[in-house]
Scaffold this active site. Structure first.
Site, PDB file in Angstrom:
ATOM      1  N   SER A  77       0.830  -1.211   0.000  1.00  0.00           N
ATOM      2  CA  SER A  77       0.000   0.000   0.000  1.00  0.00           C
ATOM      3  C   SER A  77       0.859   1.255   0.000  1.00  0.00           C
ATOM      4  O   SER A  77       0.360   2.353  -0.298  1.00  0.00           O
ATOM      5  CB  SER A  77      -0.930  -0.002   1.212  1.00  0.00           C
ATOM      6  OG  SER A  77      -0.232  -0.335   2.401  1.00  0.00           O
ATOM      7  N   ASP A 115       5.722  -6.772   2.933  1.00  0.00           N
ATOM      8  CA  ASP A 115       4.904  -7.214   1.811  1.00  0.00           C
ATOM      9  C   ASP A 115       5.793  -7.524   0.612  1.00  0.00           C
ATOM     10  O   ASP A 115       6.640  -6.695   0.242  1.00  0.00           O
ATOM     11  CB  ASP A 115       3.926  -6.102   1.428  1.00  0.00           C
ATOM     12  CG  ASP A 115       2.489  -6.576   1.353  1.00  0.00           C
ATOM     13  OD1 ASP A 115       2.261  -7.794   1.262  1.00  0.00           O
ATOM     14  OD2 ASP A 115       1.587  -5.713   1.383  1.00  0.00           O
ATOM     15  N   GLU A 147       0.244 -12.587  -1.594  1.00  0.00           N
ATOM     16  CA  GLU A 147      -1.167 -12.718  -1.930  1.00  0.00           C
ATOM     17  C   GLU A 147      -1.421 -13.966  -2.760  1.00  0.00           C
ATOM     18  O   GLU A 147      -0.584 -14.380  -3.558  1.00  0.00           O
ATOM     19  CB  GLU A 147      -1.644 -11.495  -2.725  1.00  0.00           C
ATOM     20  CG  GLU A 147      -1.561 -10.192  -1.950  1.00  0.00           C
ATOM     21  CD  GLU A 147      -2.055  -9.002  -2.749  1.00  0.00           C
ATOM     22  OE1 GLU A 147      -2.006  -7.884  -2.215  1.00  0.00           O
ATOM     23  OE2 GLU A 147      -2.498  -9.180  -3.912  1.00  0.00           O
ATOM     24  N   GLU A 213      -9.398 -10.038   3.209  1.00  0.00           N
ATOM     25  CA  GLU A 213      -9.760  -8.674   2.839  1.00  0.00           C
ATOM     26  C   GLU A 213     -11.049  -8.649   2.035  1.00  0.00           C
ATOM     27  O   GLU A 213     -11.178  -9.354   1.023  1.00  0.00           O
ATOM     28  CB  GLU A 213      -8.640  -8.014   2.031  1.00  0.00           C
ATOM     29  CG  GLU A 213      -8.968  -6.578   1.639  1.00  0.00           C
ATOM     30  CD  GLU A 213      -7.782  -5.783   1.126  1.00  0.00           C
ATOM     31  OE1 GLU A 213      -7.960  -4.608   0.781  1.00  0.00           O
ATOM     32  OE2 GLU A 213      -6.666  -6.345   1.090  1.00  0.00           O
TER      33      GLU A 213
END
Length: 295
Positions: A77, A115, A147, A213
């Site tokens: 992000s 991340d 992810e 999420e």
């Protein structure tokens, strides 16, 4: 210039890891050591809920660390809230490494998760290992996040076998926003069964936790109940073991936020007021005054 911050840790961020399983994950003193994945597992076993926030710099990370936040995520992000992109996709390993190192240096207790950005791990388990190794060696991060579901299970296995703790991420995975056709709730209908299956696969591959999420509350509750590892919700309802928000969203700094964000402060207004007051003092000649000048 000196700052009233916690004493910096070594570049590796390593401290003794003797666990105190009775200490709460949130707000515990953790004198002389970092939170570890064993502490995360113990919190799940106790039924203890805990918070996670993003962080991208040493000063902000230090504030959250002293507030007792046990896990800090240096999220991709950063592409949006630090670098000004519209999505997380453009950010690179080289972009995130200095941010992650700063967060590690600014903290002494929190487990810092890095991340893995888009393109750094999807190609193969070997690519994932190379990217994750850089984060651990060059920043002192304590874990990585990636992810995807079953399609990245081999990547998770490779990292865990190499001794790298892995946080998984299911549901709305922002790196796949183009495939999803936008930021949409995931896991409705038959897709929910697939997400539950993916969560179990990731747990079997060795992930120590999984972010959920933008999934329906009932599905998040089912996944949380089915897993021995903790779930971390973001737009996934109250039944997850933990909750995470991007700190700029949580603190009211971001101009636009999702439905699931609760703003706990209005930092944007506070900074704007401070900047205006400073500018007015400068233009009027009120600053610097005698108290803020040297003799």
């Amino acid at each position: 210039m000196s700052h009233d911050t916690a004493a910096p840790v070594a570049a590796t961020g390593q401290r003794t890891t003797v666990s105190n399983p009775g200490e709460p994950l949130y707000g515990g003193t953790g004198t002389g050591r970092r939170v570890t994945v064993r502490d995360i597992a113990a919190a799940k076993a106790r039924g203890e809920k805990w918070p996670m926030l993003t962080a991208y710099d040493a000063l902000t990370a230090g504030i959250f660390d002293r507030a007792g936040i046990p896990v800090l995520l240096v999220g991709d992000s950063a592409a949006m809230v630090v670098y000004g992109h519209d999505t997380t996709i453009p950010v690179t390993v080289d972009d995130l490494i200095p941010l992650t190192a700063a967060v590690v240096r600014g903290t002494s207790r929190a487990l810092v998760v890095a991340d893995l950005p888009f393109g750094s791990y999807q190609a193969s388990p070997g690519a994932a290992l190379a990217a994750a190794t850089r984060f651990l060696k060059e920043t002192g991060a304590h874990a990585v996040k990636l992810e995807g579901g079953q399609r990245v299970a081999h990547q998770v296995e490779e990292l865990v076998a190499a001794g790298i703790p892995v946080m998984a991420h299911l549901g709305l995975t922002p790196q796949s926003v183009n495939a999803f056709g936008g930021y949409r709730v995931q896991g409705r209908g038959e897709d929910g069964e697939r997400l539950l299956h993916d969560a179990k696969v990731l747990q079997a591959a060795g992930a120590f936790s999984v972010v959920l999420e933008c999934v329906p509350t009932t599905l998040a509750a089912r996944v949380t109940e089915a897993l021995a590892i903790p779930t971390i919700g973001i737009g996934a309802g109250p039944d997850c073991d933990a909750q995470v928000l991007v700190w700029q969203d949580m603190a009211g700094l971001s101009p636009r936020t999702a439905k699931f964000v609760k703003k706990y402060a209005d930092v944007a207004s506070i900074l704007g007021q401070a900047a205006t007051a400073f500018a007015e003092d400068v233009t009027s000649g009120a600053f610097p005054d005698e108290d803020h000048s040297y003799r």
